[in-house]
Scaffold this active site. Structure first.
Site, PDB file in Angstrom:
ATOM      1  N   ASP A 101       0.869  -1.178   0.000  1.00 29.91           N
ATOM      2  CA  ASP A 101       0.000   0.000   0.000  1.00 29.91           C
ATOM      3  C   ASP A 101       0.913   1.237   0.000  1.00 29.91           C
ATOM      4  O   ASP A 101       1.416   1.617  -1.053  1.00 29.91           O
ATOM      5  CB  ASP A 101      -0.895  -0.117   1.245  1.00 29.91           C
ATOM      6  CG  ASP A 101      -1.962   0.940   1.349  1.00 29.91           C
ATOM      7  OD1 ASP A 101      -2.502   1.338   0.303  1.00 29.91           O
ATOM      8  OD2 ASP A 101      -2.276   1.365   2.472  1.00 29.91           O
ATOM      9  N   LYS A 129      -1.239  -1.385  -4.661  1.00 31.06           N
ATOM     10  CA  LYS A 129      -1.987  -0.144  -4.905  1.00 31.06           C
ATOM     11  C   LYS A 129      -0.968   0.955  -5.191  1.00 31.06           C
ATOM     12  O   LYS A 129      -0.581   1.691  -4.281  1.00 31.06           O
ATOM     13  CB  LYS A 129      -2.765   0.253  -3.643  1.00 31.06           C
ATOM     14  CG  LYS A 129      -3.930  -0.600  -3.264  1.00 31.06           C
ATOM     15  CD  LYS A 129      -4.596   0.054  -2.051  1.00 31.06           C
ATOM     16  CE  LYS A 129      -5.521  -0.859  -1.316  1.00 31.06           C
ATOM     17  NZ  LYS A 129      -5.966  -0.281  -0.031  1.00 31.06           N
TER      18      LYS A 129
HETATM   19  P1  IMP Z   1       1.832  -0.359   3.901  1.00 24.57           P
HETATM   20  O1  IMP Z   1       2.951  -0.261   4.891  1.00 24.57           O
HETATM   21  O2  IMP Z   1       1.033   0.918   3.862  1.00 24.57           O
HETATM   22  O3  IMP Z   1       2.263  -0.770   2.534  1.00 24.57           O
HETATM   23  O4  IMP Z   1       0.815  -1.372   4.546  1.00 24.57           O
HETATM   24  C1  IMP Z   1       0.659  -2.637   4.162  1.00 24.57           C
HETATM   25  C2  IMP Z   1      -0.273  -3.340   5.114  1.00 24.57           C
HETATM   26  O5  IMP Z   1      -1.457  -2.575   5.367  1.00 24.57           O
HETATM   27  C3  IMP Z   1      -0.729  -4.624   4.497  1.00 24.57           C
HETATM   28  O6  IMP Z   1       0.157  -5.682   4.780  1.00 24.57           O
HETATM   29  C4  IMP Z   1      -2.094  -4.812   5.106  1.00 24.57           C
HETATM   30  O7  IMP Z   1      -2.004  -5.462   6.334  1.00 24.57           O
HETATM   31  C5  IMP Z   1      -2.612  -3.402   5.313  1.00 24.57           C
HETATM   32  N1  IMP Z   1      -3.477  -2.970   4.187  1.00 24.57           N
HETATM   33  C6  IMP Z   1      -3.203  -2.022   3.266  1.00 24.57           C
HETATM   34  N2  IMP Z   1      -4.214  -1.867   2.393  1.00 24.57           N
HETATM   35  C7  IMP Z   1      -5.157  -2.752   2.764  1.00 24.57           C
HETATM   36  C8  IMP Z   1      -6.459  -3.097   2.219  1.00 24.57           C
HETATM   37  O8  IMP Z   1      -6.969  -2.567   1.219  1.00 24.57           O
HETATM   38  N3  IMP Z   1      -7.132  -4.077   2.893  1.00 24.57           N
HETATM   39  C9  IMP Z   1      -6.646  -4.711   3.989  1.00 24.57           C
HETATM   40  N4  IMP Z   1      -5.435  -4.418   4.519  1.00 24.57           N
HETATM   41  C10 IMP Z   1      -4.703  -3.448   3.911  1.00 24.57           C
END
Ligand code: IMP
Ligand code: MG
Length: 174
Positions: A101, A129
């Site tokens: 994300d 994403k």
């Molecule tokens: P990042 O550090 O922002 O890339 O976060 C990644 C983590 O956030 C993932 O491993 C998920 O646990 C959570 N996450 C991010 N987007 C989603 C989503 O659309 N649905 C469910 N969990 C999400």
């Protein structure tokens, strides 16, 4: 508040894509053993399906991290809740994640794992994403690029629910 799940990627689409990634990894790692590192809990469903599609020798390990932040947003400060059982030294490692994300969790995690001396280290995520990226992360294998919507299923949860859905859905509130 009642919620409704709209199908974004069907079970058939997800399974077909995982099969293709498994075949790609099998080609890329021909003659080697691949060590899959699963980030719990979200990566677990993807890991199992992916591992079954890889034809070179596979070993597995699991870790659990928590990022300090609200439910739907990560802070990038990652705490290891459960560490790997085995050393990564000299191994050809692929980190298997559910979703990238902001990229904060993964960029932190990949740097930490690189310090443990794997022979190679790559990243495989079921979902990405790209619009949401804040920190640069190199993703080597991606299942699907998806729009900026909150998704569940195939390991992904909303408030610990829906991880067991065999497809990827978007949570809609009525
Ligand atoms: P990042 O550090 O922002 O890339 O976060 C990644 C983590 O956030 C993932 O491993 C998920 O646990 C959570 N996450 C991010 N987007 C989603 C989503 O659309 N649905 C469910 N969990 C999400
Ligand atoms: Mg995750």
């Amino acid at each position: 508040m009642a919620e409704h799940i709209r199908v974004l990627l069907s079970e058939e689409e997800v399974d077909a894509r995982i099969k293709a990634i498994g075949e790609q990894i099998s080609r890329d790692y021909a003659g080697k053993q691949v060590h899959l590192v699963c980030v719990l809990k979200g990566g677990s469903f993807f890991l199992c399906e992916l591992a079954k599609r890889i034809t070179v020798p596979v070993s597995l390990d699991f870790m659990s991290v928590s990022s300090y932040g609200s439910d739907t947003k990560s802070s990038g400060v990652v705490k290891i809740v459960k560490d790997l059982d085995e050393s990564l030294k000299g191994k050809d490692v692929i980190v298997v994640e559910d979703i990238v994300d902001s990229g904060r969790t993964l960029s932190y995690l990949m740097e930490m794992l690189r310090d443990r001396g794997p022979r190679s280290l790559h990243l495989c995520t079921l979902l990405d994403k790209p619009e949401r990226r804040v920190v640069d992360v190199t993703v080597d294998y991606t299942g699907f690029h998806i729009p900026d919507e909150f998704v569940v299923g195939y390991g992904l949860d909303y408030d610990q629910k829906y991880r067991n859905l065999p497809y990827i859905g978007v949570v809609e509130f009525e």
